[in-house]
Every structure is written in C-alpha cells, then in structure tokens.
Design a protein around this motif. Sequence first.
Motif, PDB file in Angstrom:
ATOM      1  N   TRP A 151       8.400   4.482   3.328  1.00  0.00           N
ATOM      2  CA  TRP A 151       6.740   4.340   3.001  1.00  0.00           C
ATOM      3  C   TRP A 151       6.867   2.574   4.162  1.00  0.00           C
ATOM      4  O   TRP A 151       5.234   3.149   3.904  1.00  0.00           O
TER       5      TRP A 151
ATOM      6  N   HIS B  40      -1.158  -5.125   5.003  1.00  0.00           N
ATOM      7  CA  HIS B  40      -2.117  -3.574   4.143  1.00  0.00           C
ATOM      8  C   HIS B  40      -1.149  -2.546   4.361  1.00  0.00           C
ATOM      9  O   HIS B  40      -1.119  -1.740   3.255  1.00  0.00           O
ATOM     10  N   LYS B  41       0.859  -3.159   4.829  1.00  0.00           N
ATOM     11  CA  LYS B  41       1.896  -2.511   4.491  1.00  0.00           C
ATOM     12  C   LYS B  41       2.402  -2.551   2.782  1.00  0.00           C
ATOM     13  O   LYS B  41       2.785  -1.604   1.854  1.00  0.00           O
TER      14      LYS B  41
ATOM     15  N   LYS C 255       0.300   0.421  -3.930  1.00  0.00           N
ATOM     16  CA  LYS C 255       0.263   1.979  -4.354  1.00  0.00           C
ATOM     17  C   LYS C 255       1.056   2.850  -4.797  1.00  0.00           C
ATOM     18  O   LYS C 255       0.789   3.534  -5.350  1.00  0.00           O
ATOM     19  N   MET C 256       2.373   2.931  -3.476  1.00  0.00           N
ATOM     20  CA  MET C 256       3.366   3.696  -4.237  1.00  0.00           C
ATOM     21  C   MET C 256       4.022   3.816  -4.721  1.00  0.00           C
ATOM     22  O   MET C 256       4.554   4.157  -5.682  1.00  0.00           O
TER      23      MET C 256
ATOM     24  N   GLU D  35       7.938   2.226   6.954  1.00  0.00           N
ATOM     25  CA  GLU D  35       7.725   3.654   8.468  1.00  0.00           C
ATOM     26  C   GLU D  35       8.825   3.059   9.374  1.00  0.00           C
ATOM     27  O   GLU D  35       9.779   2.953   9.935  1.00  0.00           O
TER      28      GLU D  35
ATOM     29  N   SER E 183       0.119  -3.460   0.265  1.00  0.00           N
ATOM     30  CA  SER E 183      -1.235  -2.977  -0.083  1.00  0.00           C
ATOM     31  C   SER E 183      -0.666  -1.458  -0.466  1.00  0.00           C
ATOM     32  O   SER E 183      -0.817  -0.628  -0.902  1.00  0.00           O
ATOM     33  N   VAL E 184       0.658  -1.108   0.098  1.00  0.00           N
ATOM     34  CA  VAL E 184       0.885   0.889   0.469  1.00  0.00           C
ATOM     35  C   VAL E 184       1.896   0.541  -0.335  1.00  0.00           C
ATOM     36  O   VAL E 184       1.563   1.530  -1.332  1.00  0.00           O
TER      37      VAL E 184
END
Length: 478
Positions: free
Chosen positions: A434, A407-408, A414-415, A436, A410-411
């Motif tokens: 990003w 998931h990370k 996208k960023m 976190e 994927s983030v």
Amino acid sequence: MIIKEKNVEVLLLHTLKEQFEKTDGVVFPGKTFMDELLKPVFYDQKEHLFDAMFHIHKAHTTMLAEQGILTKQEAAKILEGVAEVEKMERADIEYSSSYEDLFFLVESQIGTLIGDELAGKMHIAKSRNDMGEGMYRIVLRDYLQETTEAAEKLAEAILYQAENHIESIMPAHTHTQPAQPTTFGHYLVAIYDSLQRDIDRLKQARKTVNQSPMGAAAITTSGFPINRERMVELLGFEGLIENSYDAIGAGDYLIEAAQALISLMTNMGRWLQEFLRMTSKEVGLLKVSDAYVQISSIMPQKRNPVSIEHSRAIASSAAAEGMAVVHMIHNTPYGDINDTEDDLQPHLYAGFKKALRVLKLMRAVVVTMDFNRDRAYQQARENMITITELADVLARDYGVSFRKAHHKASVIAKMADKQDKELYEIPVGELNEWLEDVTLTEQDWQQITDPYYFVQRRRVTGGTNPDVVRGMIDRRKG
C-alpha cells in the motif's frame, strides 16, 4: 343605559378594591408585602446573617469606644446587651410585622435590655448600607473558603489516582471520537490543572470579597471621627474599600464570586460527563465503588453510577444559581444594592452549598474508583488511533516529507477501514504494498501499531511519556 353600565362597572371596581384592602391593609406593610417579601427575607437573614450581624455590632461598638465616641461604660453596657441577645435561640425567632426585618428586631431586643437610647448609640456612624455589605461579605468569604478547601481535597484525590495510573494506556478523544493513545494519568493531570485554575479563581474571588465596607455608612462616611482601618482588623478583613461610594455601590465582588462558582461547576460538569461515559458497560473503563452506585429495582444486573449523575445535575444547578446572580446585578442601578442583595444573596449561598455537595461526592468517587487497565489498553489499539505515528516514522526515519507521509498514512487508514481491519491485523508485507515506494521493517510496523510506543515517544514537555507525566505530578505535589 350606557352610562348606567359604566357606573355599575366603577362600583364593582371600588367594591373589589375595598374588599382587598380589608384583608391586605391600607398602611405599610400590607399583608401581601409581608407574606411575599418581608417574611422570606427575614428568614433568609436569620439563617445566613445572624452571626455576622452580631460580629459587626460588637466590632463597631468596640471601635466607637476606642475613638472616644462612646464612653467605656456605654460600650461595656452595649456589648453586654449584644452578647445577651446573641444567645437567643434562633429557631424561636419568628417574623413580626412590628419590625421591618431581623436587624430592627435585634435592636429592639437590645433596647429592652439596656434602654432604647443606649441601644441606638451603637448605630452611630453605621448604616444598614455598610452593615449589610459587611455582613454579606463575611458570610460569602466563608463559603468561598470552604469551597476552596473542598476543591483542594478533590484535587488531591485526582492527583493520587493520576500517580496510580501513569502507565495505564487509554484512548484520548477529540470531537467525541477515538483520536490518539494517552494514559489515564496524563488525562487526570489535565483535569487536575483545570481544577487548580478554578481554585485560583476561588481564592482571588475571596480576596476581592474579603474587603471591609464598614465606615462608608449610608454612602459618604460620617462626621464622627471613626476609624475605618480598625474595623478591618476587628472583622478579619484583608483590606479596606477606600472610596465610600464604591463600598456600598459596587457589585463586582458578587459577580466575581458568582463567576468563580460558574467556572468551577461548568468545568467539573464536562469531565463528570466524561466519567459517566467511561462507567458505561459499553466503554467499561471506570468502576465506581459499590458505596456510590445503586442497583436497579427491576434490572438487578445494573450498577447505576448515581453519585456521578447527581453530581452532574447538582453542578448544573449550582452554575445556574451563579448565573442568576450575574443577571440580577446586571439590571441593578449603581448605588446602594442592599435591597437587591436581600433577594440575590440566597442564590450565592445555595450555589456554593450545591458546589460543596458536588466536590465532596466526587472526592469520594475519585478516591475509591477502579480503572480497567487491560480494557483501556485494548481500546487504545483499536480504531487506528496510532496512525499518526506512521506519518511521524515515515518523516523522521525514512526521509519522506511530512505532507507526503501524512497522505500515505491517510491512504493506509482508508485501506484498513475498507477491509474492516485494525492496524495491528495488517501484515507488514501488505502494508508495504500500500505504501508503494517505502518499505517499513517488521519492528517499525509493530511499534507503530502498539500504543505503548506511541505513549513512550511523547517525551516533550507536557507529553504522555510516563517519566514526563511523573515529573508533572511531582511538581504539582511539590
């Protein structure tokens, strides 16, 4: 008045029929039948079956003499006549309505030399059915052998280039989109393995084809004490089709040969299409030798990879010939299929001839082509195709669950896409913001964004690591 009109109509129909019969004839064979069926079949037989026919005549006569069905003197005389007629200049042989086909013409020629009665004896316990099937199998086994040898030479060329490019990093694609880094060597070994399976199919098809139907005669063998096993030896077959009905009725050897052809050409067509993509200026990974490109007549800057384009088209045509064979067998009743095969066999011969052209052309292209390592490496850095490694590193080295790590990743993708940046353009500090709750080291991030490390870390069986690929190549050369 109506009756009169009907009589006129009947009269016209009779006139048309009579006019047609004056030119076409009223006894077999009619002119149309000769022109559209007998002549084309005759010339196909002359081109493809001539040598096989004489091979069978000689073998069968030898067997009959060994079995005491012919005297040694009779056999010697027959063989002498067969050998003399075999010397005929094929180019001079023309169709004649006096003979139904090439076989009857040859028998007549032999009869002229040694007498019709003795010439007729060479057909004892032999029919057009088993003889036809025998000839088809002899010719087809040779095409399969030649195609196998040409495919093996192409495979050798592919493996040669794979060995040259074990460390040449490039992007791999799925769904036609850049997916993950691999190497050109790894990619070529995949193509090689697919080709090897098609070579195995060709060899198996040849084994199926190379079985003797001789002695089945029309359908039930013969009352003469023939030796079918001896015909296997004399004709160089690998075995005997034991059941005589099977010998003249089954068409699976044709289907298997056609399917091997279809598979080979279809599988090749897929990577030929991929090669064409790689040769485009936009992609620019493959450069075909000047010997196999053409320059545009009006756009001199172009290098058209016509050798690959023609190979792709010819491969499709060859596969279509194989499909024609499958469809023709599909609606043929079980039993004597000689008449069907008169029209069917040329599709197989044409298909394998086309396949040979493709195999030889592509061997030349593959041996001489160049691969742009620098450009391929740069393309492997783009489109975020190392992002899978981010998820792997987070899960493997930072204690993040794989689902959360994915998931990370994927983030991050996208960023980066939102900012129109490649992964290697993102500073590790911004990356960690990003992420976190995870802080990557500079070294880890540099390695994640470098396709070199991505390739190196795939060390499991079949992976991209150069040592793994080298081991695959060594075993295949082995």
